[in-house]
Design an enzyme around this catalytic site. Structure first.
Site, mmCIF file in Angstrom:
data_model
loop_
_atom_site.group_PDB
_atom_site.id
_atom_site.type_symbol
_atom_site.label_atom_id
_atom_site.label_comp_id
_atom_site.label_asym_id
_atom_site.label_seq_id
_atom_site.Cartn_x
_atom_site.Cartn_y
_atom_site.Cartn_z
ATOM 1 N N ILE A 17 -53.749 -39.012 -81.950
ATOM 2 C CA ILE A 17 -54.685 -39.995 -81.403
ATOM 3 C C ILE A 17 -54.938 -39.795 -79.918
ATOM 4 O O ILE A 17 -55.768 -40.464 -79.326
ATOM 5 C CB ILE A 17 -54.216 -41.446 -81.665
ATOM 6 C CG1 ILE A 17 -52.735 -41.614 -81.298
ATOM 7 C CG2 ILE A 17 -54.478 -41.848 -83.101
ATOM 8 C CD1 ILE A 17 -52.250 -43.053 -81.395
ATOM 9 N N GLY A 18 -54.236 -38.876 -79.321
ATOM 10 C CA GLY A 18 -54.490 -38.609 -77.910
ATOM 11 C C GLY A 18 -53.678 -37.444 -77.414
ATOM 12 O O GLY A 18 -52.657 -37.078 -77.993
ATOM 13 N N LYS A 24 -48.548 -35.047 -76.619
ATOM 14 C CA LYS A 24 -49.459 -35.271 -77.730
ATOM 15 C C LYS A 24 -49.055 -36.618 -78.290
ATOM 16 O O LYS A 24 -47.860 -36.913 -78.404
ATOM 17 C CB LYS A 24 -49.248 -34.164 -78.766
ATOM 18 C CG LYS A 24 -50.193 -34.257 -79.937
ATOM 19 C CD LYS A 24 -49.907 -33.157 -80.926
ATOM 20 C CE LYS A 24 -50.857 -31.999 -80.724
ATOM 21 N NZ LYS A 24 -50.817 -31.040 -81.814
ATOM 22 N N LYS A 40 -45.355 -40.636 -78.818
ATOM 23 C CA LYS A 40 -45.705 -39.690 -77.751
ATOM 24 C C LYS A 40 -44.703 -38.544 -77.822
ATOM 25 O O LYS A 40 -43.502 -38.756 -77.674
ATOM 26 C CB LYS A 40 -45.641 -40.423 -76.410
ATOM 27 C CG LYS A 40 -46.110 -39.627 -75.228
ATOM 28 C CD LYS A 40 -46.360 -40.535 -74.025
ATOM 29 C CE LYS A 40 -46.583 -39.751 -72.768
ATOM 30 N NZ LYS A 40 -46.923 -40.577 -71.624
ATOM 31 N N ASP A 132 -51.212 -44.790 -60.765
ATOM 32 C CA ASP A 132 -52.218 -44.028 -61.517
ATOM 33 C C ASP A 132 -53.083 -44.983 -62.340
ATOM 34 O O ASP A 132 -53.348 -44.737 -63.519
ATOM 35 C CB ASP A 132 -51.529 -42.992 -62.411
ATOM 36 C CG ASP A 132 -52.487 -41.886 -62.858
ATOM 37 O OD1 ASP A 132 -53.560 -41.739 -62.226
ATOM 38 O OD2 ASP A 132 -52.185 -41.194 -63.834
HETATM 39 N N1 LIG Z 1 -49.656 -46.432 -77.323
HETATM 40 C C1 LIG Z 1 -50.756 -45.763 -77.567
HETATM 41 N N2 LIG Z 1 -51.616 -46.158 -78.526
HETATM 42 C C2 LIG Z 1 -52.755 -45.469 -78.771
HETATM 43 N N3 LIG Z 1 -53.119 -44.367 -78.084
HETATM 44 C C3 LIG Z 1 -52.296 -43.922 -77.123
HETATM 45 C C4 LIG Z 1 -51.080 -44.587 -76.813
HETATM 46 N N4 LIG Z 1 -50.472 -43.927 -75.801
HETATM 47 C C5 LIG Z 1 -51.271 -42.906 -75.486
HETATM 48 N N5 LIG Z 1 -52.372 -42.887 -76.266
HETATM 49 C C6 LIG Z 1 -53.482 -41.922 -76.207
HETATM 50 O O1 LIG Z 1 -52.950 -40.664 -75.818
HETATM 51 C C7 LIG Z 1 -53.507 -40.241 -74.573
HETATM 52 C C8 LIG Z 1 -52.458 -39.511 -73.761
HETATM 53 O O2 LIG Z 1 -51.364 -40.376 -73.496
HETATM 54 P P1 LIG Z 1 -50.669 -40.417 -72.072
HETATM 55 O O3 LIG Z 1 -51.693 -40.689 -71.012
HETATM 56 O O4 LIG Z 1 -49.529 -41.358 -72.139
HETATM 57 O O5 LIG Z 1 -50.161 -38.909 -71.991
HETATM 58 P P2 LIG Z 1 -49.742 -38.099 -70.700
HETATM 59 O O6 LIG Z 1 -49.408 -36.712 -71.103
HETATM 60 O O7 LIG Z 1 -48.693 -38.871 -69.967
HETATM 61 O O8 LIG Z 1 -51.110 -38.124 -69.935
HETATM 62 P P3 LIG Z 1 -51.400 -37.595 -68.466
HETATM 63 O O9 LIG Z 1 -52.016 -36.254 -68.605
HETATM 64 O O10 LIG Z 1 -52.379 -38.623 -67.930
HETATM 65 O O11 LIG Z 1 -50.080 -37.587 -67.773
HETATM 66 C C9 LIG Z 1 -54.017 -41.522 -73.915
HETATM 67 O O12 LIG Z 1 -55.068 -41.266 -73.027
HETATM 68 C C10 LIG Z 1 -54.455 -42.346 -75.122
HETATM 69 O O13 LIG Z 1 -55.765 -41.990 -75.515
#
Ligand SMILES: Nc1ncnc2c1ncn2[C@@H]1O[C@H](COP(=O)(O)OP(=O)(O)OP(=O)(O)O)[C@@H](O)[C@H]1O
Length: 632
Positions: A17-18, A24, A40, A132
């Site tokens: 989902i993201g 991921k 995550k 952020d």
């Molecule tokens: N709890 C959640 N529920 C639904 N979607 C989520 C959730 N957490 C994260 N996502 C999706 O996953 C994507 C990536 O998550 P996140 O920003 O936590 O990752 P990251 O690797 O820490 O990102 P960044 O590159 O900003 O550091 C988010 O932009 C969102 O679209």
């Protein structure tokens, strides 16, 4: 197929989902409660030096309990990966919500902004600065409640929030002037500035400070001059002016924001900081768990209140949230047995969890290989030593301010992805490098995903390189022949609740739309990979110098029976509004499915993604694609 055996039997992993720079995120079902969660997944090898960020994120999330902050349920660490099981926010990113509507009304913005102020005020009360804040890091749940995510850049200054920080980090377009200048700064003040940018974005549907050239962007931020759209009310403009004060001492404080007239208008109540009590003793939930595991209530609670962030913590917090929603409380038996012998405190599952050489702070909490999870009670200062509070342990590979110029201009606007200076920590003052006043040259934004690692000095080079390498793995050029070969199945039929980020068409042939879309992507210089009815594309920045870099997914889907759609969501409404369709509205009201295109940003700059999607969907076919309610 369950790829991660550690999760097998406890969670059922579903679609991605993201994707972030480091993680991921997958949708999953917590099998004991049947609740949806977000997992995550972080690959330790790719994290490298950024593991400290993850530790801080985990530590912060364990301490936080607020309605508008995404809840952490479980932390699992194995030799190769870290999994954070979190509250699932099904409503997508606030950014997409803004894009969907072009811009929000004042009352909708107020409703959202009150939640943001409440969450940030709460964070500051607990001694954290987020650093952020941006609409991409704010998600929505199914009830339109905002949930703050991504605490990877948060800071907890030793000695409290009145103590300055030094690390330049965050997303350049949301960065306060003192950050851009590389000065020391207060976490509270830079968060308020970012909230000013955020409020402007909600109300205007655009950024107050934006430029393809990073020098020009910084100059704009330092000047504090931005366009005040005529459609914004004077009260809104006044509040934004108070937040976007270049001099941080003149900037409105979070405390003042809580009762600011703009935020209380029509609501009357000042914003509450709202503490959540999901970690309280909840008799019914404890009783259900105790019965399920055949132990006394007291024994169950003794185990739970250690807040180990193990499967039991997740089960309990999910039951509490179910109870709050008024859903039936029930636990399903798992196929994996025995789960945990609560009396003896010994864990029999997840045996392969290993002590990691790279992450002592995480693994040090594993007691005798049994207690897998570290716990920081709510509000308690984390004992984790992190980059923010252990200056001596910080890799000092690069002392430069990452907002300053990288050594080598690339001539391409890179996405303004958030950045963090890899060297200095926030407890050891470092002489700030002045922002260059040299003639403006298009330069690559010093962010974490530079393709050419020689552009980036020190440890940043390593970090950026590894992210880029992992990203490259998923990018393949797809020839039309390959497209033909991979056609399988049927596109998903969306429910009326899944219609955000969906552009409607008046076509009923998914393959036809797929072919049109592929042609448009090719024309735009987007390399893409097809999986089923999803095209995953990455913009080639050299072919689109004014756009930057981003990757996204376009999924062909079927739009449900229009009769079943709520009025506000019907494609027909947008068709009427925009006049895109030639077909009379009455002819569209039938029971057959229409083809839609669902878009999702994967990586890169959100505003670049917005522009690319607009252009691709415009190219796809003016006659049959409507951009639903959105500009995209
Ligand atoms: N709890 C959640 N529920 C639904 N979607 C989520 C959730 N957490 C994260 N996502 C999706 O996953 C994507 C990536 O998550 P996140 O920003 O936590 O990752 P990251 O690797 O820490 O990102 P960044 O590159 O900003 O550091 C988010 O932009 C969102 O679209």
């Amino acid at each position: 197929m369950v790829k991660f055996l550690e999760l097998k039997g406890f969670y059922e992993l579903e679609r991605t989902i993201g994707c972030g720079g480091f993680a991921k995120v997958k949708l999953a079902t917590h099998l004991a409660t049947g609740e949806k969660v977000a997992v995550k997944i972080m690959d330790k090898a790719l994290l490298g030096a950024d593991l400290a960020r993850v530790k801080l994120e985990i530590s912060a999330l364990k301490s936080l309990s607020h309605e508008n902050i995404c809840k952490l349920y479980e932390v699992i660490e194995i030799e190769t990966h870290i999994f954070l099981v979190m509250e699932y926010c099904s409503g997508g990113e606030l950014f997409d919500h803004i894009v969907e509507k072009n811009r929000l009304t004042e009352s909708e913005s107020r409703m959202f902004f009150r939640q943001i102020v409440s969450a940030v005020a709460y964070l500051h009360t607990l001694g954290y600065a987020h650093r952020d804040l941006k609409p991409e890091n704010i998600l929505l749940d199914r009830h339109q409640n905002l949930k703050l995510i991504d605490f990877g850049l948060c800071a907890k200054p030793e000695g409290g929030m009145a103590n300055p920080l030094y690390t330049s980090c965050g997303s350049p377009t949301y960065a306060a002037p003192e950050l851009v200048q590389g000065k020391q700064y207060l976490g509270t003040e830079v968060d308020v500035w970012a909230m000013g940018v955020l409020l402007y974005t909600l109300l205007a549907g655009a950024l107050p400070f934006d430029d393809v050239n990073i020098d020009s962007l910084y100059k704009k931020i330092l000047s504090g001059k931005y366009e005040e759209p005529p459609f914004m009310s004077l009260e809104s403009l006044r509040l934004i002016r108070c937040m976007l004060q270049v001099d941080p001492t003149k900037r409105i404080t979070i405390k003042e924001l809580l009762s600011h007239p703009w935020l209380t208008l029509g609501v009357l109540e000042p914003v509450q900081i709202m503490l959540q009590n999901s970690k309280m003793y909840q008799r019914e939930c404890i009783g259900i768990m105790a019965t399920h595991y055949n132990v006394e209530n007291r024994t169950m609670w003794q185990h739970l209140k250690k807040w180990k962030y193990d499967y039991h913590t997740a089960t309990y917090l999910l039951l509490v949230s179910k109870k709050k929603r008024g859903s039936g409380l029930k636990l399903y038996s798992l196929s994996v047995k025995p789960l945990i012998d609560i009396d003896k405190e010994s864990t029999f599952r997840r045996k392969p969890i290993l002590r990691s050489i790279n992450s002592p702070a995480l693994t040090d909490t594993i007691n005798n290989g049994n207690n897998l999870h570290q716990h920081t009670p709510p509000g308690e200062v984390s004992k984790l030593k992190t980059e923010e509070n252990t200056p001596n342990k910080t890799p000092k590979t690069n002392q430069s301010n990452k907002f300053a110029h990288p050594s080598k201009p690339s001539g391409i606007r890179k996405p303004y992805k958030r950045i963090r200076s890899p060297g200095p920590d926030d407890t050891s003052p470092v002489p700030a490098k002045k922002m260059s006043t040299e003639p403006s040259t298009p330069v690559s934004t010093p962010e974490r995903k530079l393709t050419n690692s020689s552009d980036t000095p020190g440890s940043a080079k390593r970090v950026l390189g590894s992210i880029e390498r992992s990203f490259q793995k998923v990018v393949n050029v797809l020839t039309p022949r390959k497209i033909e070969e991979t056609i399988t199945g049927r596109p998903p039929v969306l429910t009326s609740k899944e219609l955000f980020n969906v552009s409607t068409t008046q076509c009923r042939d998914p393959e036809f739309v797929m072919i049109e879309l592929s042609k448009a992507l090719e024309k735009k210089g987007v390399t893409c990979k097809r999986k089923g009815f999803t095209l995953r594309g990455k913009l080639d920045p050299s072919a689109n110098k004014n756009l930057g870099e981003c990757s996204f997914e376009l999924e062909i889907c079927l739009i449900p029976d229009l009769h079943q759609l709520p009025q506000s969501n019907t494609p027909t409404k947008s068709i009427l509004k925009r006049g895109v369709y030639n077909t009379p509205v009455k002819n569209l009201k039938n029971k057959e499915n229409f083809v839609g295109i669902r878009r999702k940003r994967l990586r890169g700059d959100s505003w670049c993604y917005k522009k690319v999607c607009e252009e691709i969907l415009a190219l796809t076919s003016k006659e049959f694609v409507s951009f639903s309610e959105s500009a995209v």
